[in-house]
Write a protein that holds these residues in place. Structure first.
Motif, PDB file in Angstrom:
ATOM      1  N   ARG A 118      -1.044  -4.641   5.769  1.00 41.09           N
ATOM      2  CA  ARG A 118      -1.133  -3.402   4.849  1.00 41.09           C
ATOM      3  C   ARG A 118      -2.425  -2.674   5.373  1.00 41.09           C
ATOM      4  N   THR A 119      -2.447  -2.563   6.704  1.00 43.21           N
ATOM      5  CA  THR A 119      -3.825  -1.854   7.085  1.00 43.21           C
ATOM      6  C   THR A 119      -3.290  -0.932   8.145  1.00 43.21           C
ATOM      7  N   LEU A 167       1.831   3.376   2.157  1.00 42.81           N
ATOM      8  CA  LEU A 167       1.681   4.298   3.268  1.00 42.81           C
ATOM      9  C   LEU A 167       2.971   5.414   3.288  1.00 42.81           C
ATOM     10  N   LEU A 218      -5.851   8.491  -3.771  1.00 37.79           N
ATOM     11  CA  LEU A 218      -5.032   9.004  -2.437  1.00 37.79           C
ATOM     12  C   LEU A 218      -6.060   9.322  -1.465  1.00 37.79           C
ATOM     13  N   THR A 219      -5.942   9.129  -0.212  1.00 29.91           N
ATOM     14  CA  THR A 219      -6.669   9.494   0.934  1.00 29.91           C
ATOM     15  C   THR A 219      -5.346   9.976   2.002  1.00 29.91           C
ATOM     16  N   HIS A 258      -3.410   2.190  -7.111  1.00 28.76           N
ATOM     17  CA  HIS A 258      -2.757   2.099  -6.154  1.00 28.76           C
ATOM     18  C   HIS A 258      -3.176   2.884  -4.998  1.00 28.76           C
ATOM     19  N   ARG A 259      -3.714   2.343  -4.013  1.00 27.68           N
ATOM     20  CA  ARG A 259      -4.378   3.047  -2.715  1.00 27.68           C
ATOM     21  C   ARG A 259      -3.219   3.673  -2.059  1.00 27.68           C
ATOM     22  N   VAL A 260      -2.938   4.749  -1.825  1.00 28.18           N
ATOM     23  CA  VAL A 260      -1.903   5.374  -1.267  1.00 28.18           C
ATOM     24  C   VAL A 260      -2.656   6.378  -0.219  1.00 28.18           C
ATOM     25  N   VAL A 261      -2.260   6.111   1.040  1.00 30.64           N
ATOM     26  CA  VAL A 261      -2.710   6.912   2.260  1.00 30.64           C
ATOM     27  C   VAL A 261      -1.607   7.650   2.827  1.00 30.64           C
ATOM     28  N   TYR A 287      -4.217  -0.017   2.632  1.00 29.98           N
ATOM     29  CA  TYR A 287      -3.410   0.597   1.660  1.00 29.98           C
ATOM     30  C   TYR A 287      -2.392  -0.242   0.882  1.00 29.98           C
ATOM     31  N   ASP A 288      -2.010   0.255  -0.253  1.00 36.86           N
ATOM     32  CA  ASP A 288      -0.892  -0.329  -0.993  1.00 36.86           C
ATOM     33  C   ASP A 288       0.569   0.248  -0.468  1.00 36.86           C
ATOM     34  N   LEU A 344      -8.014   1.364   7.502  1.00 36.60           N
ATOM     35  CA  LEU A 344      -7.995   1.544   6.318  1.00 36.60           C
ATOM     36  C   LEU A 344      -6.749   0.571   5.369  1.00 36.60           C
TER      37      LEU A 344
END
Length: 148
Positions: A88-89, A103, A34-35, A6-9, A100-101, A98
């Motif tokens: 979701r950007t 935030l 993670l970002t 999962h992309r978590v920002v 994300y899934d 960016l």
């Protein structure tokens, strides 16, 4: 069976942002990508700043890029300008977008001076010179009263 992480920002490079970064890495392991996004390049431990004008210490700074690297995360040095929840950007001040899934908004609060003209409101962003100047004024007799 492998799953895509999962992309978590995490938007914010203060205490809450760093804590979220560390907790998500510890709890999510390889299941999260993670970002960390911050408009500032460093995490500044603000409580130590009060000792600086009195030559008793200095602010502790940690480069956020290094903190992100240690948490196996990416670091983006740019301000967050907008979030599009439907897609979701998020858009950053440098024009980057960016996806994300999930935030985490950990943007903190802004400090505001408590009083207007003629009153020095000092915080860690004021710099040593502001309080140093006041101390010199007191020592040399230019200022007669001080309320803290």
């Amino acid at each position: 069976m492998t799953t895509t992480p999962h992309r978590v920002v995490i938007a914010g490079g203060g205490v809450a942002g760093i804590e979220a970064l560390l907790a998500l890495r510890a709890l999510g392991g390889d299941h999260v990508e993670l970002t960390l996004v911050s408009p500032t390049p460093d995490f500044v431990y603000r409580p130590l700043a009060v000792a600086e004008p009195f030559a008793l210490g200095h602010q502790r700074r940690t480069p956020l890029a290094e903190a992100a690297r240690r948490a196996e995360a990416a670091f983006v040095h740019a301000p967050l300008t907008s979030v599009d929840v439907a897609t979701r950007t998020m858009r950053l001040g440098d024009g980057q977008e960016l996806a994300y899934d999930a935030l985490v908004l950990a943007t903190g609060a802004a400090s505001e001076p408590a009083f207007g003209n003629g009153v020095l409101t000092w915080d860690d962003s004021s710099g040593v010179e502001a309080l140093g100047g006041l101390l010199r004024d007191l020592e040399e007799g230019y200022s007669q009263r001080l309320a803290i």
